[in-house]
Structures are given as structure tokens and as C-alpha cells.
Design a protein around this motif. Structure first.
Motif, PDB file in Angstrom:
ATOM      1  N   GLU A 175      43.524  -0.204   1.877  1.00  0.00           N
ATOM      2  CA  GLU A 175      43.054  -0.024   0.505  1.00  0.00           C
ATOM      3  C   GLU A 175      43.496   1.322  -0.044  1.00  0.00           C
ATOM      4  OE1 GLU A 175      41.900  -2.377  -1.163  1.00  0.00           O
ATOM      5  OE2 GLU A 175      41.080  -3.769   0.304  1.00  0.00           O
ATOM      6  N   ASP A 176      43.647   1.399  -1.368  1.00  0.00           N
ATOM      7  CA  ASP A 176      44.101   2.639  -1.996  1.00  0.00           C
ATOM      8  C   ASP A 176      43.109   3.219  -2.999  1.00  0.00           C
ATOM      9  OD1 ASP A 176      44.376   0.831  -4.060  1.00  0.00           O
ATOM     10  OD2 ASP A 176      46.404   1.412  -4.582  1.00  0.00           O
ATOM     11  N   ALA A 177      41.904   2.661  -3.075  1.00  0.00           N
ATOM     12  CA  ALA A 177      40.901   3.146  -4.026  1.00  0.00           C
ATOM     13  C   ALA A 177      39.551   3.286  -3.328  1.00  0.00           C
ATOM     14  CB  ALA A 177      40.783   2.193  -5.206  1.00  0.00           C
ATOM     15  N   PRO A 178      38.791   4.314  -3.682  1.00  0.00           N
ATOM     16  CA  PRO A 178      37.491   4.535  -3.038  1.00  0.00           C
ATOM     17  C   PRO A 178      36.559   3.320  -3.109  1.00  0.00           C
ATOM     18  CG  PRO A 178      38.110   6.463  -4.304  1.00  0.00           C
ATOM     19  CD  PRO A 178      39.122   5.391  -4.626  1.00  0.00           C
ATOM     20  N   ALA A 179      36.506   2.644  -4.248  1.00  0.00           N
ATOM     21  CA  ALA A 179      35.620   1.480  -4.376  1.00  0.00           C
ATOM     22  C   ALA A 179      36.050   0.358  -3.439  1.00  0.00           C
ATOM     23  CB  ALA A 179      35.594   0.985  -5.819  1.00  0.00           C
ATOM     24  N   ARG A 180      37.341   0.203  -3.257  1.00  0.00           N
ATOM     25  CA  ARG A 180      37.842  -0.849  -2.360  1.00  0.00           C
ATOM     26  C   ARG A 180      37.597  -0.489  -0.899  1.00  0.00           C
ATOM     27  NH1 ARG A 180      43.480  -1.576  -5.464  1.00  0.00           N
ATOM     28  NH2 ARG A 180      42.643  -2.428  -7.404  1.00  0.00           N
ATOM     29  N   VAL A 181      37.706   0.794  -0.578  1.00  0.00           N
ATOM     30  CA  VAL A 181      37.361   1.246   0.778  1.00  0.00           C
ATOM     31  C   VAL A 181      35.890   0.931   1.048  1.00  0.00           C
ATOM     32  CG1 VAL A 181      37.065   3.249   2.282  1.00  0.00           C
ATOM     33  CG2 VAL A 181      39.142   3.027   0.925  1.00  0.00           C
ATOM     34  N   ALA A 182      35.030   1.271   0.091  1.00  0.00           N
ATOM     35  CA  ALA A 182      33.591   1.021   0.248  1.00  0.00           C
ATOM     36  C   ALA A 182      33.300  -0.468   0.388  1.00  0.00           C
ATOM     37  CB  ALA A 182      32.829   1.606  -0.939  1.00  0.00           C
ATOM     38  N   ALA A 183      33.977  -1.297  -0.388  1.00  0.00           N
ATOM     39  CA  ALA A 183      33.764  -2.743  -0.305  1.00  0.00           C
ATOM     40  C   ALA A 183      34.198  -3.287   1.047  1.00  0.00           C
ATOM     41  CB  ALA A 183      34.526  -3.447  -1.422  1.00  0.00           C
ATOM     42  N   GLY A 184      35.320  -2.822   1.534  1.00  0.00           N
ATOM     43  CA  GLY A 184      35.791  -3.253   2.853  1.00  0.00           C
ATOM     44  C   GLY A 184      34.824  -2.864   3.952  1.00  0.00           C
ATOM     45  N   LYS A 185      34.347  -1.627   3.895  1.00  0.00           N
ATOM     46  CA  LYS A 185      33.384  -1.159   4.897  1.00  0.00           C
ATOM     47  C   LYS A 185      32.082  -1.950   4.801  1.00  0.00           C
ATOM     48  CE  LYS A 185      33.946   1.599   7.420  1.00  0.00           C
ATOM     49  NZ  LYS A 185      34.438   1.433   8.795  1.00  0.00           N
ATOM     50  N   ALA A 186      31.621  -2.224   3.575  1.00  0.00           N
ATOM     51  CA  ALA A 186      30.388  -2.998   3.384  1.00  0.00           C
ATOM     52  C   ALA A 186      30.526  -4.410   3.940  1.00  0.00           C
ATOM     53  CB  ALA A 186      30.019  -3.049   1.900  1.00  0.00           C
ATOM     54  N   ALA A 187      31.744  -4.933   3.930  1.00  0.00           N
ATOM     55  CA  ALA A 187      32.002  -6.267   4.469  1.00  0.00           C
ATOM     56  C   ALA A 187      32.184  -6.248   5.987  1.00  0.00           C
ATOM     57  CB  ALA A 187      33.245  -6.852   3.809  1.00  0.00           C
ATOM     58  N   GLY A 188      32.110  -5.055   6.577  1.00  0.00           N
ATOM     59  CA  GLY A 188      32.234  -4.946   8.027  1.00  0.00           C
ATOM     60  C   GLY A 188      33.667  -4.855   8.522  1.00  0.00           C
ATOM     61  N   CYS A 189      34.593  -4.577   7.628  1.00  0.00           N
ATOM     62  CA  CYS A 189      36.013  -4.506   8.001  1.00  0.00           C
ATOM     63  C   CYS A 189      36.414  -3.103   8.431  1.00  0.00           C
ATOM     64  CB  CYS A 189      36.872  -4.903   6.805  1.00  0.00           C
ATOM     65  SG  CYS A 189      36.610  -6.587   6.249  1.00  0.00           S
ATOM     66  N   THR A 190      37.436  -3.032   9.240  1.00  0.00           N
ATOM     67  CA  THR A 190      38.106  -1.773   9.511  1.00  0.00           C
ATOM     68  C   THR A 190      39.036  -1.532   8.336  1.00  0.00           C
ATOM     69  OG1 THR A 190      38.011  -2.117  11.895  1.00  0.00           O
ATOM     70  CG2 THR A 190      39.681  -0.576  11.076  1.00  0.00           C
ATOM     71  N   VAL A 191      38.962  -0.331   7.771  1.00  0.00           N
ATOM     72  CA  VAL A 191      39.732  -0.042   6.552  1.00  0.00           C
ATOM     73  C   VAL A 191      40.686   1.120   6.804  1.00  0.00           C
ATOM     74  CG1 VAL A 191      39.574   0.649   4.137  1.00  0.00           C
ATOM     75  CG2 VAL A 191      37.824  -0.845   5.101  1.00  0.00           C
ATOM     76  N   ILE A 192      41.932   0.914   6.428  1.00  0.00           N
ATOM     77  CA  ILE A 192      42.930   1.980   6.457  1.00  0.00           C
ATOM     78  C   ILE A 192      43.218   2.348   5.008  1.00  0.00           C
ATOM     79  CG2 ILE A 192      45.267   2.641   7.102  1.00  0.00           C
ATOM     80  CD1 ILE A 192      45.058   0.512   9.343  1.00  0.00           C
ATOM     81  N   GLY A 193      42.982   3.595   4.671  1.00  0.00           N
ATOM     82  CA  GLY A 193      43.262   4.071   3.323  1.00  0.00           C
ATOM     83  C   GLY A 193      44.710   4.489   3.205  1.00  0.00           C
ATOM     84  N   ILE A 194      45.307   4.222   2.040  1.00  0.00           N
ATOM     85  CA  ILE A 194      46.668   4.692   1.778  1.00  0.00           C
ATOM     86  C   ILE A 194      46.614   5.564   0.526  1.00  0.00           C
ATOM     87  CG2 ILE A 194      47.324   2.571   0.549  1.00  0.00           C
ATOM     88  CD1 ILE A 194      50.199   3.118   1.761  1.00  0.00           C
ATOM     89  N   THR A 195      47.110   6.764   0.659  1.00  0.00           N
ATOM     90  CA  THR A 195      46.955   7.766  -0.400  1.00  0.00           C
ATOM     91  C   THR A 195      48.048   7.662  -1.459  1.00  0.00           C
ATOM     92  OG1 THR A 195      48.146   9.379   0.938  1.00  0.00           O
ATOM     93  CG2 THR A 195      45.744   9.393   1.096  1.00  0.00           C
ATOM     94  N   SER A 196      48.251   6.460  -1.974  1.00  0.00           N
ATOM     95  CA  SER A 196      49.261   6.267  -3.016  1.00  0.00           C
ATOM     96  C   SER A 196      48.723   6.609  -4.398  1.00  0.00           C
ATOM     97  CB  SER A 196      49.788   4.834  -2.989  1.00  0.00           C
ATOM     98  OG  SER A 196      48.734   3.922  -3.146  1.00  0.00           O
TER      99      SER A 196
END
Length: 57
Positions: free
Chosen positions: A2-23
């Protein structure tokens, strides 16, 4: 990945491992991600290393 804070939070809330990309956001804005990379080529190196090491801790 994910490349946005809200998407990182949504992924984590869904129980996923999230890799952020600083694009579009800085690494500090994606701090809740399990890991961060700065480019797709760095993502490839990260995933190759991750698979050879047995995964995220």
C-alpha cells in the motif's frame, strides 16, 4: 502493498501483513506498515530476501 496511510490502516485492520511503498507518502506516514520500501525494484529485493529468510517476524 500500500502507498497511503489509510490503506495501510485498512490492511492492518483486516489482519494482513502490509508493505508500504513510499511513492506518494513518506516512510514516517506509513509507519504502521510491517515494512516499507521506496520503489518497486526495492520491493523485489525485499521479497526475494524475505522468501529466502522464511518470512516476516
Amino acid at each position: 502493498m500500500e502507498d497511503a496511510p489509510a490503506r495501510v490502516a485498512a490492511g492492518k485492520a483486516a489482519g494482513c501483513t502490509v508493505i508500504g511503498i513510499t511513492s506518494t507518502h513518506q516512510r514516517s506516514q506509513l509507519a504502521d506498515a510491517d515494512a516499507c520500501v521506496s520503489s518497486l525494484s526495492e520491493l523485489r529485493r525485499f521479497l526475494t530476501e524475505l522468501l529466502s529468510d522464511g518470512g516476516l517476524s
